[in-house]
Design an enzyme around this catalytic site. Structure first.
Site, short mmCIF file in Angstrom:
data_model
loop_
_atom_site.label_atom_id
_atom_site.label_comp_id
_atom_site.label_asym_id
_atom_site.label_seq_id
_atom_site.Cartn_x
_atom_site.Cartn_y
_atom_site.Cartn_z
N ALA A 29 -12.39 -1.41 -1.76
CA ALA A 29 -11.02 -1.10 -2.17
C ALA A 29 -10.93 -1.04 -3.69
O ALA A 29 -11.72 -1.65 -4.40
CB ALA A 29 -10.06 -2.15 -1.62
N ASP A 30 -9.93 -0.31 -4.15
CA ASP A 30 -9.62 -0.28 -5.56
C ASP A 30 -8.11 -0.12 -5.71
O ASP A 30 -7.50 0.68 -5.01
CB ASP A 30 -10.34 0.86 -6.28
CG ASP A 30 -10.23 0.70 -7.79
OD1 ASP A 30 -10.87 -0.23 -8.32
OD2 ASP A 30 -9.49 1.47 -8.43
N THR A 31 -7.54 -0.90 -6.63
CA THR A 31 -6.09 -0.87 -6.84
C THR A 31 -5.78 -0.34 -8.23
O THR A 31 -6.40 -0.75 -9.21
CB THR A 31 -5.49 -2.28 -6.65
OG1 THR A 31 -5.79 -2.71 -5.31
CG2 THR A 31 -3.98 -2.27 -6.85
N THR A 76 -3.51 1.54 -3.65
CA THR A 76 -4.79 0.95 -3.28
C THR A 76 -5.52 1.95 -2.41
O THR A 76 -5.01 2.37 -1.38
CB THR A 76 -4.62 -0.39 -2.54
OG1 THR A 76 -3.94 -1.31 -3.41
CG2 THR A 76 -5.97 -0.98 -2.15
N GLY A 77 -6.72 2.31 -2.86
CA GLY A 77 -7.60 3.15 -2.06
C GLY A 77 -8.55 2.24 -1.30
O GLY A 77 -9.04 1.24 -1.84
#
Length: 190
Positions: free
Chosen positions: A70-72, A106-107
């Site tokens: 994840a990345d935010t 978020t991805g």
């Protein structure tokens, strides 16, 4: 009865993401790999979050386990507010967020063997105006250096400064748990 998922790997050192998966009742282990988090110019905030999550997923060769990356991203009027590099940078970001509306994206990427699936969630966050003294208090007491946008919604900033949100609360913490649960079921055909 809750759904039983296969073994999961969370590729994140974020204590908040780890806490959220634990609260969801999921069985997982944390496994970290160094990944370049740069991204191509011209991407929209949601595309950036998904791109970086997918880059993190490519570092793994998972056969049976499902890897979650994840990345935010925090975006304010099109500007990306990442993790602050130092105190002055954190002060600058928090001053920009004061009295404004911003978006948190978020991805998330799920990978198992050759199967890869990415999605994102978006939440709007409205902050009340704050003083420079309040910003300094926050930085001194809550050490926001590992957080996108320099704040955590689960601490003082979220309790005192955030007036309202539209969308997923857990997305602001770094993992849209409601969507993740549904997407895990779909990904695994459960």
């Amino acid at each position: 009865m809750a759904i039983t998922f296969p073994p999961l790997i969370l590729a994140s050192k974020s204590p908040r993401r780890q806490q959220l998966l634990t609260l969801m009742g999921l069985n997982f282990e944390v496994l970290l790999k160094d990944v370049d988090e740069s991204y191509p110019e011209g991407l929209e905030p949601a595309e950036i979050a998904v791109y970086i999550a997918a880059q993190k997923a490519k570092a793994f060769d998972a056969a049976e386990e499902v890897v979650i990356t994840a990345d935010t991203i925090v975006a304010l009027n099109g500007e990306i507010l990442g993790k602050p590099t130092d105190r002055a940078h954190a002060q600058e970001m928090l001053a920009k967020l004061s009295g404004s509306k911003h978006e948190v994206y978020t991805g998330v990427t799920l990978v198992q063997g050759d199967k890869v699936y990415s999605f994102y969630d978006r939440t709007e966050v409205y902050c009340k105006p704050v003083t420079s003294e309040e910003i300094d208090f926050y930085i001194d007491h809550y050490q926001p250096y590992d957080k996108a946008g320099s704040y955590g919604v689960q601490d003082w900033w979220g309790l005192v400064v955030v007036q309202r949100i539209e969308g997923s609360y857990t997305n602001i913490m770094g993992l849209p748990t409601e969507k993740l649960y549904q997407e895990l079921q779909n990904f695994l055909g459960l």
